[in-house]
Design a protein around this motif. Structure first.
Motif, PDB file in Angstrom:
ATOM      1  N   ASN A 103       0.808  -1.218   0.000  1.00 57.08           N
ATOM      2  CA  ASN A 103       0.000   0.000   0.000  1.00 57.08           C
ATOM      3  C   ASN A 103       0.844   1.272   0.000  1.00 57.08           C
ATOM      4  O   ASN A 103       0.359   2.346   0.382  1.00 57.08           O
ATOM      5  CB  ASN A 103      -0.939   0.004   1.200  1.00 57.08           C
ATOM      6  N   CYS A 104       2.088   1.168  -0.438  1.00 57.95           N
ATOM      7  CA  CYS A 104       2.951   2.340  -0.549  1.00 57.95           C
ATOM      8  C   CYS A 104       2.241   3.439  -1.334  1.00 57.95           C
ATOM      9  O   CYS A 104       1.613   3.183  -2.371  1.00 57.95           O
ATOM     10  CB  CYS A 104       4.257   1.952  -1.241  1.00 57.95           C
ATOM     11  N   THR A 105       2.345   4.670  -0.839  1.00 56.98           N
ATOM     12  CA  THR A 105       1.615   5.783  -1.452  1.00 56.98           C
ATOM     13  C   THR A 105       2.382   6.479  -2.572  1.00 56.98           C
ATOM     14  O   THR A 105       1.871   7.430  -3.181  1.00 56.98           O
ATOM     15  CB  THR A 105       1.247   6.825  -0.371  1.00 56.98           C
ATOM     16  N   ASP A 106       3.601   6.034  -2.862  1.00 55.98           N
ATOM     17  CA  ASP A 106       4.337   6.581  -3.997  1.00 55.98           C
ATOM     18  C   ASP A 106       3.542   6.335  -5.283  1.00 55.98           C
ATOM     19  O   ASP A 106       2.826   5.336  -5.393  1.00 55.98           O
ATOM     20  CB  ASP A 106       5.707   5.890  -4.092  1.00 55.98           C
ATOM     21  N   PRO A 107       3.636   7.234  -6.276  1.00 59.54           N
ATOM     22  CA  PRO A 107       2.907   7.016  -7.536  1.00 59.54           C
ATOM     23  C   PRO A 107       3.187   5.662  -8.181  1.00 59.54           C
ATOM     24  O   PRO A 107       2.311   5.094  -8.842  1.00 59.54           O
ATOM     25  CB  PRO A 107       3.393   8.169  -8.425  1.00 59.54           C
TER      26      PRO A 107
END
Length: 346
Positions: A103-107
């Motif tokens: 669920n990393c929020t990086d693009p």
């Protein structure tokens, strides 16, 4: 360079594509030395992965050699042999700091390689956030030993942890395909009293027996699985159930064979929605856990490979070169020739 490309509308194709280049100082360029086909690639082909982008190079399970790094890559250098993580993650956001790298929020965070950005069924590939997404392959570990580190072996390792397996538990793993086989291996690390492998394919169950991955093998086609597990567990059911098959029947079986207060861990990817029949399971007090793998333990997995605790080479039933990838896809999708996994060499 040669690459396998998702074309949309149920099609993949072998094409010539431009060489990747560094786009960010945290990138690395990898020369792919061995890659494979995953069931998730077939889900993409079928249109069952909404986030998948047409004209993307497929492949998220591969190993290779670093040939170039961006200026901010600190942990790797040209010449390093590496396994590549299925997920791209920044290591800095709320989710990454808690190990929830899916669920990393990086693009480009989460499952991006071979889905939303170009992946590793190619001769070369760009890896964003290389310091997080690569794992060094130590001397003495071959490409074939390391091939599944970043995806299906990570899934089995994560699933076994998620299922809260305790010493002397009875563990049931539904599905003896590639992910199920890795799950069996990882469940065994926790010291269960019995591991039960369930599959409808006798050739896969024979592989399980030959490799010593389970204490009991059951085929629903000729065995009442629920009744047999009750007999094996004093009438209780399995302490932990890991569902790695991904069908309506296997989803139902998962909660039916679990004992009251068990953990049911669903790690398969489904192409259709499933229903929890809550009235039927009322009183069993089950804990359900599911989702996409958080592949944040690759270095631990690599150490277990290096010391001989995990060995997935038995999954490689077929080998070929990248220029034969379309035939490999056909055989894998149709499950012909008792295929488990391909090792494809660019």
């Amino acid at each position: 360079m040669l690459a396998v490309v998702y074309k949309g509308n149920g099609r993949v194709a072998l094409e010539e594509r431009p060489m990747p280049v560094i786009q960010n100082d945290k990138d690395a360029i990898i020369r792919v030395t061995l890659t494979t086909i995953c069931s998730s690639d077939i889900h993409i082909k079928h249109g069952a992965v909404p986030r998948a982008v047409e004209n993307t190079i497929l492949g998220h399970e591969f190993v290779g050699e670093v040939i170039q790094t961006g200026n901010l890559v600190r942990r790797f250098k040209a010449g390093d042999r590496v396994a590549v993580n299925v997920e791209t993650f920044c290591g800095e956001c709320f989710y990454c700091k808690r190990g929830y790298v899916n669920n990393c929020t990086d693009p480009d965070g989460g499952w991006a390689l071979g889905c939303r950005i170009d992946g590793g069924q190619a001769e070369y590939v760009r890896i964003p956030h290389a310091d997080q997404g690569l794992t060094l392959i130590p001397e003495g570990v071959s490409d074939e030993q390391a091939l599944f580190t970043g995806d299906i072996l990570s899934t089995g390792y994560w699933g076994a942890e998620l299922a809260e397996i305790k010493p002397a538990d009875t563990v049931a793993v539904i599905g003896a395909g590639p992910t199920g086989l890795c799950t069996l291996m990882c469940a065994g690390l926790y010291g269960p009293s019995a591991v039960i492998s369930i599959d409808v394919d006798d050739s896969r169950l024979e592989l399980v027996r030959r490799e010593g991955l389970a204490d009991v093998t059951l085929n629903p086609g000729d065995t009442d699985v629920r009744q047999r597990i009750l007999e094996l567990t004093g009438g209780r059911g399995a302490d932990a159930v890991l569902e790695a098959a991904g069908s309506q029947e296997s989803f139902r079986m998962a909660w039916q064979i679990a004992r009251p207060n068990a953990v049911v861990c669903v790690i398969a990817m489904y192409e259709q929605a499933q229903t929890l029949p809550l009235p039927d399971m009322y009183g069993k007090n089950l804990v359900f856990k599911t989702g996409g793998v958080d592949a944040s333990h690759c270095e631990e997995i690599m150490r277990l490979i290096a010391c001989g605790k995990l060995d997935t080479r038995c999954l490689i039933t077929h080998r070929t070169s990248l220029d034969n990838a379309m035939e490999a896809y056909r055989i894998f999708e149709q499950k012909e020739d008792s295929v488990i996994k391909w090792a494809i060499k660019p």
